[in-house]
Design a protein around this motif. Structure first.
Motif, PDB file in Angstrom:
ATOM      1  N   ARG A  71       0.807  -1.211   0.000  1.00  0.00           N
ATOM      2  CA  ARG A  71       0.000   0.000   0.000  1.00  0.00           C
ATOM      3  C   ARG A  71       0.850   1.274   0.000  1.00  0.00           C
ATOM      4  NH1 ARG A  71      -5.549  -1.027   1.940  1.00  0.00           N
ATOM      5  NH2 ARG A  71      -5.575   0.843   3.196  1.00  0.00           N
ATOM      6  N   ASN A  94       1.061   2.522  -3.858  1.00  0.00           N
ATOM      7  CA  ASN A  94       0.047   3.453  -4.381  1.00  0.00           C
ATOM      8  C   ASN A  94      -0.355   4.506  -3.346  1.00  0.00           C
ATOM      9  OD1 ASN A  94      -1.600   2.025  -2.659  1.00  0.00           O
ATOM     10  ND2 ASN A  94      -2.989   1.274  -4.229  1.00  0.00           N
ATOM     11  N   ARG A 129      -3.317   6.594  -7.869  1.00  0.00           N
ATOM     12  CA  ARG A 129      -4.068   5.358  -7.666  1.00  0.00           C
ATOM     13  C   ARG A 129      -4.961   5.004  -8.848  1.00  0.00           C
ATOM     14  NH1 ARG A 129      -3.483   7.119  -2.259  1.00  0.00           N
ATOM     15  NH2 ARG A 129      -5.295   8.469  -2.222  1.00  0.00           N
ATOM     16  N   ARG A 130      -5.362   6.016  -9.624  1.00  0.00           N
ATOM     17  CA  ARG A 130      -6.163   5.716 -10.817  1.00  0.00           C
ATOM     18  C   ARG A 130      -5.320   5.012 -11.871  1.00  0.00           C
ATOM     19  NH1 ARG A 130      -9.390  11.495 -11.167  1.00  0.00           N
ATOM     20  NH2 ARG A 130     -10.367  11.235  -9.130  1.00  0.00           N
ATOM     21  N   ILE A 166      -2.782   2.896 -11.096  1.00  0.00           N
ATOM     22  CA  ILE A 166      -2.286   1.620 -10.588  1.00  0.00           C
ATOM     23  C   ILE A 166      -3.482   0.759 -10.214  1.00  0.00           C
ATOM     24  CG2 ILE A 166      -0.983   0.507  -8.739  1.00  0.00           C
ATOM     25  CD1 ILE A 166       0.709   2.993  -8.516  1.00  0.00           C
ATOM     26  N   TYR A 171      -5.559  -1.933  -8.271  1.00  0.00           N
ATOM     27  CA  TYR A 171      -5.415  -2.429  -6.908  1.00  0.00           C
ATOM     28  C   TYR A 171      -6.565  -3.370  -6.597  1.00  0.00           C
ATOM     29  CZ  TYR A 171      -5.017  -2.355  -1.777  1.00  0.00           C
ATOM     30  OH  TYR A 171      -4.887  -2.698  -0.457  1.00  0.00           O
ATOM     31  N   ILE A 212      -8.038  -5.318  -3.800  1.00  0.00           N
ATOM     32  CA  ILE A 212      -7.926  -5.216  -2.357  1.00  0.00           C
ATOM     33  C   ILE A 212      -8.113  -6.583  -1.694  1.00  0.00           C
ATOM     34  CG2 ILE A 212     -10.322  -4.520  -2.492  1.00  0.00           C
ATOM     35  CD1 ILE A 212     -10.196  -3.059  -0.053  1.00  0.00           C
ATOM     36  N   GLN A 213      -7.491  -6.747  -0.513  1.00  0.00           N
ATOM     37  CA  GLN A 213      -7.630  -8.000   0.261  1.00  0.00           C
ATOM     38  C   GLN A 213      -9.113  -8.223   0.583  1.00  0.00           C
ATOM     39  OE1 GLN A 213      -4.954  -8.028   3.603  1.00  0.00           O
ATOM     40  NE2 GLN A 213      -5.323 -10.175   4.063  1.00  0.00           N
ATOM     41  N   ARG A 226     -12.042  -5.189 -11.912  1.00  0.00           N
ATOM     42  CA  ARG A 226     -12.108  -3.763 -11.629  1.00  0.00           C
ATOM     43  C   ARG A 226     -10.708  -3.155 -11.600  1.00  0.00           C
ATOM     44  NH1 ARG A 226     -14.733  -1.785  -6.110  1.00  0.00           N
ATOM     45  NH2 ARG A 226     -12.851  -2.758  -5.284  1.00  0.00           N
ATOM     46  N   GLN A 236     -14.224  -1.996   3.982  1.00  0.00           N
ATOM     47  CA  GLN A 236     -13.680  -2.415   2.689  1.00  0.00           C
ATOM     48  C   GLN A 236     -14.133  -1.512   1.559  1.00  0.00           C
ATOM     49  OE1 GLN A 236     -13.695  -6.447   1.689  1.00  0.00           O
ATOM     50  NE2 GLN A 236     -12.156  -6.732   3.264  1.00  0.00           N
ATOM     51  N   ASP A 255     -12.116   1.580   1.777  1.00  0.00           N
ATOM     52  CA  ASP A 255     -10.751   1.291   1.376  1.00  0.00           C
ATOM     53  C   ASP A 255     -10.674   1.173  -0.146  1.00  0.00           C
ATOM     54  OD1 ASP A 255      -8.202   0.919   2.362  1.00  0.00           O
ATOM     55  OD2 ASP A 255      -8.312  -1.250   2.054  1.00  0.00           O
ATOM     56  N   ARG A 288     -10.784   4.561  -1.848  1.00  0.00           N
ATOM     57  CA  ARG A 288      -9.474   5.216  -1.894  1.00  0.00           C
ATOM     58  C   ARG A 288      -8.585   4.504  -2.903  1.00  0.00           C
ATOM     59  NH1 ARG A 288      -9.553   4.854   3.670  1.00  0.00           N
ATOM     60  NH2 ARG A 288     -10.321   6.725   4.698  1.00  0.00           N
ATOM     61  N   GLY A 289      -8.644   3.182  -2.876  1.00  0.00           N
ATOM     62  CA  GLY A 289      -7.765   2.381  -3.721  1.00  0.00           C
ATOM     63  C   GLY A 289      -7.962   2.614  -5.212  1.00  0.00           C
ATOM     64  N   VAL A 290      -9.212   2.865  -5.639  1.00  0.00           N
ATOM     65  CA  VAL A 290      -9.431   3.100  -7.064  1.00  0.00           C
ATOM     66  C   VAL A 290      -9.136   4.543  -7.457  1.00  0.00           C
ATOM     67  CG1 VAL A 290     -11.159   1.275  -7.322  1.00  0.00           C
ATOM     68  CG2 VAL A 290     -11.890   3.611  -6.791  1.00  0.00           C
ATOM     69  N   GLY A 291      -8.796   5.377  -6.466  1.00  0.00           N
ATOM     70  CA  GLY A 291      -8.382   6.737  -6.794  1.00  0.00           C
ATOM     71  C   GLY A 291      -9.486   7.769  -6.707  1.00  0.00           C
TER      72      GLY A 291
END
Ligand SMILES: Nc1ncnc2c1ncn2[C@@H]1O[C@H](COP(=O)(O)OP(=O)(O)OP(=O)(O)O)[C@@H](O)[C@H]1O
Ligand SMILES: [Mg+2]
Lengths: 313, 385
Positions: free
Chosen positions: A45, A48, A74-75, A77, A79, A81-82, A148, B281, B284, B287-290
């Motif tokens: 983490r 990104n 982040r757009r 890269i 990701y 997620i877990q 995604r 989640q 999270d 945020r992760g997708v920007g």
């Protein structure tokens, strides 16, 4: 190329990632393995910038990852997620379309990409596109999570235990899919797992972490041959079950074209003996001879290791 | 056939109402004591037995375990018969040409109305109608009410005589009532939701804000009006222009402010609870997708928290429609004007002229917003499909 340089992350007094440096080559798969709480997710983490490092630099293709605002980085890269982390109030199609939408793609292009990805993961776009995440099985949800992450065709894909919740059959299917996708798009993938078998099967390189430290960063063959510490050896040990398969098949089945130096091994010897010989002698390849003593090719460490992790292949 | 528990209760209430309670009250004029009339005495000879038959049939349907649709139809038939025939009773009891005589529904009528409303509500709950269907039932009930009023069937009922004597002020007070209830709700939403978001983001603020709002909520309305007189009076006197837009120590301004303050707690608390309920989640992943912070708030947090926030709005709206009655105490207008005038003049029908619309409004608001809450979370509701 991703260059991680002396990255440290502390939460209060606890050092969660300690002075880690590694370089990920473009178009390769790097797998981070380690026990629970060893700092795998945190390290990933920081790439990104979902987590800001306490010290150190991360460069993507030579550019410091702090140059862009975090959300723009982040757009670009992917990701995964877990646990899938899909948006429960959005349909499958809308979930996949999130990043293209944020990037301002037009609707036609986004729709086409969504259909393409759903088909790629063997999910019928007509059937699955309009569903909500809770109407999918766990395995389907995880595939959508990966779809995604891939939607905006990122060069870099971060995956946090993407196959964690899958049963062994679906899991190996998902792994094959991932390898195919990686070949097709040439994506640079960093994948977190605590399964050494998975790491050996998928990784061009493996980073072993423990207690925030990077213990070893090397190819699967090197890690098997020369574990850097006892801990790495133990971890590799947990992955030894597949090597038993090697003792069931003759070296003749694993022959690759080419020649090699040194003493030959008979085709009837087990693959396990061949690998042991290779690792013990430290050579990259061995010549193989048939009953008549005629050279029929060679076996390599990499080839045998891949077979070990995927006996059927 | 087996007995239905609720049906037994309803049969007992209806039996008592028919046998022992008066159906309507007749008074020679507005102020004198009334003469209670039994159901058969209050209605013309064709209507009394008809109503009894409808009531008996509905009670029987309710008493045994019958299909829910049948129970619903029976209760609606009984309710419709009651509502139509109370107007007939007024026509029947009022001597021709007498404009002073008053006829109003009496305890027996109210009990019957209550009993069959209970049966209808129970049948509806068992049928689990979809939200649009519930709204449709509400609209049909409203249309029925409008039809009865429009055709003049109730014109000789005392409550409508009170209405016709003050038709203009009725609608003026009605609009004040709705303005107070909806206006203070709108203000509470505009202030409360951002405040809720702030409380969600800033942990330290949360306890403080919620405690203060909790305390506000416990202040009795009369006391709150009293507390507000001084500051609002001061503002009216010292802030230029304030008096011109109607800010005064008494009147609509303090009522509005009081309702607004009471509304804040449910809105803020539900916003905080709703946002806290958004899966970690999902946040999270956002945020992760920007997503930027703002995009995350509007595209992920609000939509996921929306049903809970809307539940807060529902609480506030129903509460405000009721509470707005109190505004009349300090000259703020609304339906409370009739309630308090009626109490002052011991004219029960005038009290009803204020109370009945208030109850109907609150009831309609509750049904509409409940339906909206359910419609706003399709991603939860679909599980059974
Ligand atoms: N925000 C945080 N604040 C404090 N400590 C944290 C935070 N995030 C993670 N940690 C701690 O850092 C350590 C490493 O966490 P991390 O999530 O990176 O582990 P992991 O290797 O991904 O484990 P797992 O395999 O269970 O996912 C853990 O001990 C965790 O408790
Ligand atoms: Mg993790």
């Amino acid at each position: 190329m991703i260059e991680i340089e002396n990255i440290t992350k502390r939460y209060g007094a606890a050092t969660v990632v300690n002075d880690v440096s590694l370089v990920v080559q473009p178009r390769t798969i790097t797998v981070i393995v380690g026990t629970s709480g060893s700092g795998k997710t945190t390290l990933m983490r920081m790439i990104n910038r979902l987590v800001e490092p306490t010290a150190g630099v991360i460069r993507l293709d030579g550019e410091d990852n702090r140059t862009l605002p975090g959300y723009e980085l982040r757009r670009r890269i992917g990701y995964a997620i877990q646990g899938h982390g899909l948006f429960p109030h959005r349909t499958v199609a809308q979930n996949i379309a999130v990043v293209p939408e944020l990037l301002g793609w037009d609707k036609a292009r986004t729709d086409a990409r969504v259909s393409e990805l759903l088909s790629l993961f063997q999910l019928d776009p007509e059937t699955f596109g309009p569903r909500y995440p809770h109407e999918l099985s766990g395995g389907q949800q995880q595939r959508i999570g990966v779809a995604r992450a891939l939607a905006a065709e990122p060069n870099v894909l971060l995956m946090d235990e993407p196959f964690g919740a899958l049963d062994p059959v679906i899991r190996s299917k998902a792994q094959e899919d991932l390898l195919a996708i990686q070949k097709r798009f040439g994506t640079t993938i960093i994948l977190v797992t605590h399964d050494m078998e998975e790491a050996i099967h998928l990784g061009h390189k493996i980073a072993v972490m423990d207690g925030g430290n990077l213990l070893q960063y090397a190819t699967p063959a090197e890690i098997l041959a020369n574990p850097a510490t006892d801990f790495v050896a133990t971890l590799v040990g947990t992955g030894d079950r597949p090597f038993r398969f090697l003792s069931l098949s003759p070296a003749g089945d694993a022959v690759e074209p080419g020649t090699a130096e040194g003493e030959a091994i008979p085709a009837s010897a087990t693959q396990r003996d061949a690998l042991a010989e290779l690792l013990w002698s430290g050579r990259p390849a061995l010549p193989v001879v048939n009953e008549a003593g005629k050279a029929i090719g060679r076996v390599t460490v990499d080839g045998l290791v891949k077979r070990a992790s995927r006996p059927a292949a | 056939m087996r007995l239905d528990k609720l049906g037994v209760v309803i049969a007992l209430i209806a039996g008592y109402a028919v046998a022992a309670a008066p159906f309507a009250t007749f008074r020679a004029n507005r102020i004198v004591a009334g003469e209670p009339q039994t159901l058969l005495a209050a209605l013309p000879s064709w209507a009394g037995p008809t109503l009894l038959a409808v009531i008996a049939a509905a009670v029987l349907v309710g008493l045994f375990r019958t299909p829910s649709t049948l129970r619903l139809a029976a209760s609606f038939a009984a309710l419709a018969a009651l509502l139509l025939l109370i107007g007939t009773a007024a026509d029947h009891l009022t001597p021709p040409g007498n404009t002073y005589a008053r006829v109003s529904p009496a305890s027996g009528f109210w009990l019957l109305l209550f009993a069959f409303a209970l049966l209808a509500a129970d049948a509806l709950t068992r049928l689990r109608p979809t939200p649009p269907l519930r709204i449709l039932v509400l609209v049909l009930a409203g249309a029925f009410l409008g039809f009865v009023l429009f055709t003049g069937s109730w014109d000789r009922l005392s409550i409508l005589k009170e209405y016709s004597a003050r038709a203009d002020s009725f609608w003026a007070e009605a609009s004040k009532h709705v303005t107070l209830a909806l206006g203070s709700l709108a203000a509470a939403v505009i202030v409360g939701i951002p405040l809720g978001v702030l409380c969600h983001r800033v942990q330290k603020l949360r306890a403080a804000v919620l405690n203060v709002l909790n305390i506000v909520q416990t202040i009795p309305s009369i006391a709150l009006f009293g507390i507000l007189i001084a500051p609002l009076g001061w503002i009216a006197a010292h802030v230029p222009g304030a008096a011109d837009i109607g800010i005064k120590g008494i009147g609509m301004a303090p009522a509005f402010v009081a309702l607004f303050l009471y509304s804040l707690l449910p809105v803020v608390a539900n916003t905080v609870v709703g946002l806290a309920g958004v899966p970690v989640q999902a946040n999270d992943a956002a945020r992760g997708v920007g997503m930027t912070e703002r995009q995350r708030l509007f595209r992920v947090e609000f939509p996921l928290a929306f049903p809970v926030i809307l539940t807060g709005v529902r609480i506030v709206l129903v509460q405000n429609i009721g509470l707005a009655t109190i505004a009349a105490l300090i000259g703020g207008g609304g339906f409370g004007v009739f309630v308090f005038q009626g109490i002052g003049q011991t004219a029960m029908d005038l009290v009803l002229l204020g109370a009945v619309p208030t109850v109907l409004l609150a009831f309609a608001a509750a049904i509409i917003l409940d339906a909206a809450v359910e419609l706003s979370s399709p991603f939860h509701a679909r599980t059974s499909a």
